[in-house]
Design a protein around this motif. Structure first.
Motif, PDB file in Angstrom:
ATOM      1  N   ARG A  72       7.809  15.664  26.481  1.00  0.00           N
ATOM      2  CA  ARG A  72       6.946  16.771  26.071  1.00  0.00           C
ATOM      3  C   ARG A  72       7.767  17.963  25.587  1.00  0.00           C
ATOM      4  O   ARG A  72       7.277  18.783  24.804  1.00  0.00           O
ATOM      5  N   VAL A  73       9.021  18.045  26.036  1.00  0.00           N
ATOM      6  CA  VAL A  73       9.906  19.113  25.561  1.00  0.00           C
ATOM      7  C   VAL A  73      10.079  19.011  24.047  1.00  0.00           C
ATOM      8  O   VAL A  73       9.986  20.006  23.319  1.00  0.00           O
ATOM      9  N   ILE A  74      10.327  17.795  23.555  1.00  0.00           N
ATOM     10  CA  ILE A  74      10.509  17.587  22.114  1.00  0.00           C
ATOM     11  C   ILE A  74       9.215  17.879  21.362  1.00  0.00           C
ATOM     12  O   ILE A  74       9.212  18.525  20.310  1.00  0.00           O
ATOM     13  N   LEU A  75       8.099  17.423  21.899  1.00  0.00           N
ATOM     14  CA  LEU A  75       6.809  17.664  21.241  1.00  0.00           C
ATOM     15  C   LEU A  75       6.491  19.158  21.185  1.00  0.00           C
ATOM     16  O   LEU A  75       5.957  19.652  20.185  1.00  0.00           O
ATOM     17  N   ILE A  76       6.821  19.884  22.250  1.00  0.00           N
ATOM     18  CA  ILE A  76       6.602  21.335  22.263  1.00  0.00           C
ATOM     19  C   ILE A  76       7.484  22.009  21.218  1.00  0.00           C
ATOM     20  O   ILE A  76       7.047  22.935  20.521  1.00  0.00           O
ATOM     21  N   MET A  77       8.718  21.550  21.090  1.00  0.00           N
ATOM     22  CA  MET A  77       9.616  22.149  20.096  1.00  0.00           C
ATOM     23  C   MET A  77       9.096  21.929  18.679  1.00  0.00           C
ATOM     24  O   MET A  77       9.204  22.805  17.820  1.00  0.00           O
ATOM     25  N   ILE A  78       8.530  20.754  18.426  1.00  0.00           N
ATOM     26  CA  ILE A  78       7.958  20.487  17.104  1.00  0.00           C
ATOM     27  C   ILE A  78       6.768  21.408  16.858  1.00  0.00           C
ATOM     28  O   ILE A  78       6.651  22.033  15.788  1.00  0.00           O
ATOM     29  N   ALA A  79       5.872  21.525  17.843  1.00  0.00           N
ATOM     30  CA  ALA A  79       4.711  22.410  17.689  1.00  0.00           C
ATOM     31  C   ALA A  79       5.150  23.851  17.491  1.00  0.00           C
ATOM     32  O   ALA A  79       4.594  24.576  16.653  1.00  0.00           O
ATOM     33  N   ASP A  80       6.158  24.268  18.242  1.00  0.00           N
ATOM     34  CA  ASP A  80       6.663  25.636  18.121  1.00  0.00           C
ATOM     35  C   ASP A  80       7.228  25.894  16.732  1.00  0.00           C
ATOM     36  O   ASP A  80       7.016  26.957  16.143  1.00  0.00           O
ATOM     37  N   ARG A  81       7.936  24.893  16.184  1.00  0.00           N
ATOM     38  CA  ARG A  81       8.528  25.091  14.849  1.00  0.00           C
ATOM     39  C   ARG A  81       7.451  25.105  13.765  1.00  0.00           C
ATOM     40  O   ARG A  81       7.558  25.867  12.794  1.00  0.00           O
ATOM     41  N   VAL A  82       6.422  24.279  13.903  1.00  0.00           N
ATOM     42  CA  VAL A  82       5.328  24.306  12.929  1.00  0.00           C
ATOM     43  C   VAL A  82       4.661  25.681  12.940  1.00  0.00           C
ATOM     44  O   VAL A  82       4.414  26.283  11.887  1.00  0.00           O
ATOM     45  N   ASN A  83       4.383  26.199  14.118  1.00  0.00           N
ATOM     46  CA  ASN A  83       3.754  27.518  14.216  1.00  0.00           C
ATOM     47  C   ASN A  83       4.660  28.600  13.640  1.00  0.00           C
ATOM     48  O   ASN A  83       4.198  29.503  12.934  1.00  0.00           O
ATOM     49  N   LEU A  84       5.964  28.502  13.944  1.00  0.00           N
ATOM     50  CA  LEU A  84       6.903  29.487  13.399  1.00  0.00           C
ATOM     51  C   LEU A  84       6.893  29.472  11.880  1.00  0.00           C
ATOM     52  O   LEU A  84       6.852  30.528  11.229  1.00  0.00           O
TER      53      LEU A  84
END
Length: 756
Positions: A154-166
């Motif tokens: 889930r750490v990797i999935l959160i990082m992907i979501a965070d980068r999309v939002n950024l």
């Protein structure tokens, strides 16, 4: 939750609105205590203004709320992941520790937060690792490192979501350089990660937004072209599919059709690859025909559809892809054909069944290697096959994903160089493997390394020193330490794990053996010359064979490593040359025999003509004083022939002397001083005494009174009432040295004076 966080300005109103939306979406999964605790933390952070804006001027709390909503809607993450996203700004600001988060919100939340913290330390923009190029194999290595380094998928999935939002939020930032770097990372790191995980919508968005910030003109050029042609394109698709719809319906097939336009990024890639303008990209869109039928009839109905379409439109056989008869290795099944439609325009048509489409859409196989990240031998593709399906099930599926991650982690490790380059090695590889991967010379001169972990690097830790036998671990920064005196050894072959390092060590050993064989051959010839024995090549070859060697190289190698004694070789040579007769010159009576003093002392004996005479200023011969023992005039010394051919002078009590005699006795040369000591030699004295006032001044006073002594340096360390110091001096001979030591020992408070 209390929705009234704060409504003093637009930003705070935005927080309240996003918070309310998040509450509505996440409420079914939240625990009763989550709402109050999270609200208190956020309210405290907002009111105290404890969390500052980030590099792009964005409010981290707003970003966390937006990322949480994206993670729920686009990825399907639930309570633990969402809580970790929301708590991350508080953890980063020091308002909350991961242990406190685990205690308040559960161990799973703390575990995810700890994983996020480790990844952020590894991927700190100020750290060396972030300087690595993210393009090509470097980007692939870094993606795999993140995957293997994350404690929870889930750490990797959160990082992907965070980068999309950024990427969605940084359009108007004034920090253009940071925006470009974020876009580059999105293109080379996060988009391929999203692709591997089956998050195709997010992958496409990341690619388009990265193109928007990196190639702004190209992005808007294509976007304008697509907008300008949208109406015409939609009308064309309608004209194209209408007759197909009629024919398939008449054939009794149950189906539906989808039309999709290629992404801006995909079109730009085609324009670059084909070196053409926008108008030259003929397959701007594709038609997907999805058939609803029993599994046993899938192939029959797909080929039936294929026959109907190719009867209507001319197909391009070079563009046909049959993944129906032979599916891709990842299980992807579909028929891809390109046909010439109305107005002589090429259109791509994909034919598949509901089952095939469902598998593809869920991310198990769709476009896995098709214009995406290539598979490798690490099992990465197999590991990712079931991830999207697990996400759509329960949180227990996420626990199963961690086992897949551990399986991957067992295969390989990823480490940084001090410059930030990322290298991949098989698990179990050592520092020596990395040294040889960098360069053959670096490997052959490697003595160890300085290693900093990801956590240590972020905290400014200088790292720990290790030997070259140390195994590598993912995320570490490894600085190789070398020495010009280091040489590869046979046992190194058992230390390294990579075939590349093994082959380079074998090559280096062969070169070293050749050099030593050449040197020992010269030494042997010198021995023959000193004993006035004529050296004949034919007799030498017979000697080598008589001693049991088939190859001359083996003979010289064993002479070099001391396995074969040089005296034995000379005796056998003389025996063959003289016809079993020992030379008369070598026969002496007992009365004529005089015991050599060096022999009595246990030192190697040699003919007088073989003694190296050390004259004034060491001129005329290629030798130098060894730094390990710093001999001076008057010391008992010997010479040691180096691989390069030069000679180094050592004291007979040098710490390295026993090892040199044991391993390289044939290189020892008897040596003696000539004349009187007129040169200046460097020596070092170790002095230990009471840490009394003025004691150091008394020592230096004695030295300064002797005009023939030069004090080069003094290094004093005081601890627990004692001082220890090293005095570096220049002097002419051992007699003056002994006199100085006696004087220093008379100083009150001095406990020990010795030469080192």
């Amino acid at each position: 939750m209390n929705n009234e966080i704060s409504t003093n300005d637009t930003g705070q109103r935005q927080i309240a609105d996003l918070y309310q939306t998040l509450k509505e979406k996440a409420e079914p999964w939240l625990l009763p205590t989550d709402e109050e605790r999270l609200h208190q933390l956020l309210d405290s952070a907002v009111s105290q203004q404890a969390i500052g804006r980030d590099l792009f001027g964005l409010n981290p709390i707003v970003s966390s709320l937006q990322t949480s909503l994206l993670a729920i809607d686009e990825i399907g993450l639930r309570r633990d992941a969402v809580m970790a996203i929301m708590l991350q700004p508080c953890v980063a600001a020091g308002l909350l520790s991961t242990d406190e988060a685990a205690q308040a919100f559960g161990p799973a939340v703390g575990h995810i937060l700890h994983g996020l913290q480790r990844i952020r330390e590894l991927y700190n923009p100020t750290a060396e690792g972030a300087q690595a190029s993210l393009a090509g194999s470097q980007g692939e290595n870094f993606r795999n490192l993140l995957l293997s380094f994350a404690e929870d998928m889930r750490v990797i999935l959160i990082m992907i979501a965070d980068r999309v939002n950024l990427m969605r939020q940084i359009r108007d930032t004034e920090n253009r350089e940071a925006r470009y770097k974020a876009a580059e990372e999105a293109a080379y790191l996060y988009a391929p990660l999203a692709h591997k995980l089956g998050l195709y919508k997010l992958k496409s968005e990341l690619e388009d937004l990265s193109l928007k910030y990196m190639e702004t003109e190209a992005y808007y050029h294509i976007k304008e072209k697509l907008n300008a042609t949208k109406a015409a394109r939609d009308a064309y698709i309608e004209r194209f599919i209408k007759p197909i719809n009629e024919k398939l319906t008449a054939a009794g097939l149950k189906f539906h059709m989808k039309g999709r336009t290629k992404s801006i990024h995909s079109i730009w890639q085609k324009m670059k690859k084909q070196k053409c303008a926008f108008e030259g990209v003929y397959d701007l869109f594709a038609i997907r025909i999805i058939i609803d039928c029993p599994q046993q009839e899938e192939k029959q109905q797909c080929w039936k559809t294929f026959a109907i379409i190719t009867d209507m439109y001319t197909s391009n056989p070079k563009r046909m892809r049959d993944w129906l008869s032979v599916p891709k290795s990842n299980g992807y099944e579909s028929l891809h054909i390109t046909v010439l439609g109305p107005e002589q325009k090429w259109v791509e048509v994909q034919i598949r069944t509901e089952r095939m489409d469902e598998v593809a859409e869920r991310g198990v196989a769709a476009h896995w290697r098709y214009k995406g990240v290539k598979a490798d031998s690490t099992g990465m593709d197999e590991w990712l096959k079931g991830i999207r399906q697990m996400l759509e099930e329960t949180d227990n599926g996420l626990e199963a994903m961690d086992q897949f991650r551990m399986d991957l982690q067992d295969e390989e490790v990823y480490v940084f160089t001090p410059r930030g380059d990322l290298m991949k090695f098989p698990r179990g590889a050592t520092v020596l493997d990395m040294a040889y991967h960098i360069h053959s010379r670096v490997g052959s001169q490697c003595t160890g390394a300085r290693i900093r972990s990801a956590e240590g690097r972020s905290q400014g830790d200088s790292g720990r020193l290790v030997t070259f036998r140390q195994e590598l671990h993912s995320g570490d920064t490894v600085e190789i330490i070398t020495s010009t005196t280091q040489r590869p050894k046979q046992e190194w072959l058992s230390i390294v794990k990579t075939s590349r390092a093994k082959s380079k060590i074998r090559l280096a050993l062969k070169e070293t053996q050749q050099k030593e064989a050449l040197l020992v051959k010269e030494m042997l010839e010198r021995k023959f010359h000193n004993r006035k024995i004529e050296l004949e090549e034919s007799v030498m070859m017979r000697t080598i064979k008589k001693l049991g060697y088939k190859e001359a190289s083996d003979f010289y190698r064993q002479l070099a490593d001391g396995t074969l004694d040089m005296g034995t070789v000379i005796d056998k040579y003389v025996e063959l040359q003289q016809g079993e007769k020992a030379p008369a010159a070598d026969v002496r009576s007992a009365e004529e025999f005089v015991l050599d003093t060096a022999q009595a002392a246990g030192q190697p004996t040699r003919a007088e003509s073989d003694v190296l005479v050390i004259g004034k200023d060491l001129k005329g011969v290629d030798y130098q004083l060894a730094h390990c023992c710093n001999p001076i005039y008057g010391d008992d010394v010997f010479g040691f022939v180096t691989v390069s051919g030069g000679i180094k002078i050592h004291r007979t009590d040098c710490p390295n002397a026993p090892e040199m005699r044991r391993r390289f006795g044939y290189r020892i040369v008897k040596a003696k001083w000539s004349g009187k000591g007129a040169s200046q030699y460097q020596i070092t004295l170790r002095v230990i005494g009471n840490d009394d006032l003025g004691i150091v001044n008394n020592l230096t006073s004695i030295i300064s009174k002797d005009e023939k002594l030069v004090l080069r340096s003094i290094n004093i360390d005081s601890h627990d009432g004692l001082f220890r110091g090293n005095l570096s001096l220049m002097m002419s001979d051992t007699a003056r040295l002994e006199t100085l030591i006696k004087k220093l020992r008379t100083v009150k408070g001095i406990k020990q004076v010795e030469r080192i």
